[in-house]
Write a protein that holds these residues in place. Sequence first.
Motif, short mmCIF file in Angstrom:
data_model
loop_
_atom_site.label_atom_id
_atom_site.label_comp_id
_atom_site.label_asym_id
_atom_site.label_seq_id
_atom_site.Cartn_x
_atom_site.Cartn_y
_atom_site.Cartn_z
N ILE A 77 0.85 -1.18 0.00
CA ILE A 77 0.00 0.00 0.00
C ILE A 77 0.89 1.24 0.00
CG2 ILE A 77 -1.73 1.30 1.28
CD1 ILE A 77 -2.74 -1.38 2.36
N ASN A 78 0.58 2.17 -0.90
CA ASN A 78 1.30 3.44 -0.97
C ASN A 78 0.29 4.57 -1.05
OD1 ASN A 78 4.16 2.66 -1.16
ND2 ASN A 78 3.48 1.61 -3.01
N VAL A 79 0.66 5.71 -0.51
CA VAL A 79 -0.18 6.90 -0.55
C VAL A 79 0.61 7.99 -1.25
CG1 VAL A 79 -1.36 8.65 0.82
CG2 VAL A 79 -1.31 6.27 1.61
N ASN A 80 -0.04 8.65 -2.21
CA ASN A 80 0.55 9.79 -2.89
C ASN A 80 -0.46 10.94 -2.85
OD1 ASN A 80 3.01 8.55 -3.85
ND2 ASN A 80 1.69 7.34 -5.18
N ALA A 81 0.05 12.14 -2.77
CA ALA A 81 -0.83 13.31 -2.76
C ALA A 81 -0.17 14.43 -3.54
CB ALA A 81 -1.09 13.75 -1.32
N ARG A 82 -1.03 15.26 -4.11
CA ARG A 82 -0.52 16.45 -4.80
C ARG A 82 -1.52 17.58 -4.62
NH1 ARG A 82 -2.32 17.49 -10.14
NH2 ARG A 82 -3.88 16.00 -10.79
N PRO A 83 -1.00 18.77 -4.41
CA PRO A 83 -1.90 19.92 -4.25
C PRO A 83 -2.53 20.28 -5.59
CG PRO A 83 0.38 20.62 -4.17
CD PRO A 83 0.40 19.13 -4.25
N LEU A 84 -3.75 20.75 -5.54
CA LEU A 84 -4.43 21.26 -6.72
C LEU A 84 -4.53 22.77 -6.57
CD1 LEU A 84 -7.14 18.47 -7.05
CD2 LEU A 84 -5.00 18.69 -8.31
N GLN A 85 -5.69 23.30 -6.24
CA GLN A 85 -5.83 24.74 -6.01
C GLN A 85 -6.80 24.96 -4.86
OE1 GLN A 85 -7.02 24.05 -9.53
NE2 GLN A 85 -9.20 24.02 -9.16
N ASN A 86 -6.74 26.14 -4.27
CA ASN A 86 -7.68 26.56 -3.24
C ASN A 86 -7.81 25.56 -2.09
OD1 ASN A 86 -8.23 28.81 -4.87
ND2 ASN A 86 -9.88 27.74 -5.93
N GLY A 87 -6.70 25.06 -1.60
CA GLY A 87 -6.74 24.14 -0.47
C GLY A 87 -7.23 22.75 -0.82
N GLU A 88 -7.23 22.41 -2.10
CA GLU A 88 -7.67 21.09 -2.53
C GLU A 88 -6.46 20.22 -2.85
OE1 GLU A 88 -10.48 21.63 -5.72
OE2 GLU A 88 -11.89 22.69 -4.40
N PHE A 89 -6.60 18.93 -2.57
CA PHE A 89 -5.54 17.95 -2.79
C PHE A 89 -6.12 16.72 -3.45
CE2 PHE A 89 -4.21 20.59 0.67
CZ PHE A 89 -2.86 20.75 0.49
N GLU A 90 -5.36 16.16 -4.39
CA GLU A 90 -5.69 14.85 -4.92
C GLU A 90 -4.87 13.85 -4.12
OE1 GLU A 90 -5.97 12.39 -9.06
OE2 GLU A 90 -4.15 13.58 -8.75
#
Length: 160
Positions: free
Chosen positions: A50-63
């Motif tokens: 199991i791995n977790v990845n995240a990236r910022p989008l805009q306006n305090g939103e994250f994928e």
Amino acid sequence: MSTQNGSPTDPKAPALNVLVQYIKDFSFENPNAPRSLGAPQGQPDVNIQINVNARPLQNGEFEVELKIDGNAAVQGNTLFAFDLTYGGIFRVINVPEQSLQPVVLIECPRLLFPFARQIIAEAVRGGGFPPLMIDPVDFAALFQQRMASEAQNMQTIGEA
């Protein structure tokens, strides 16, 4: 503090909202069917990563992506294999900077996990096997391992 429709009414209160969840990529393989569907010849070895990845989008939103790879084999013969990337878009509001990374990499995947687990269980069952019920995951421990690994990598780079 009162709430309206489950949202805090205090505009400065920290908030975490799930905007959308989705299957980004999914694969299930049953490479030895129908031979693999006969009587089991022993307890299967099940491996899951199991791995977790995240990236910022805009306006305090994250994928946030929860990637779960796994397989089961008996005596070296693959019964099934799967690869799921399950994602979500989260809005994080009024969370202090020092708490942002733990919220995104611990709390967000914790919210996604039950849905990803169900997708895998149903796919394994649909492949002719008993549903695979993945044990709950300690995302806080995964986060701590990730931070320790990144610290070790930075130390190694500093010594080079």
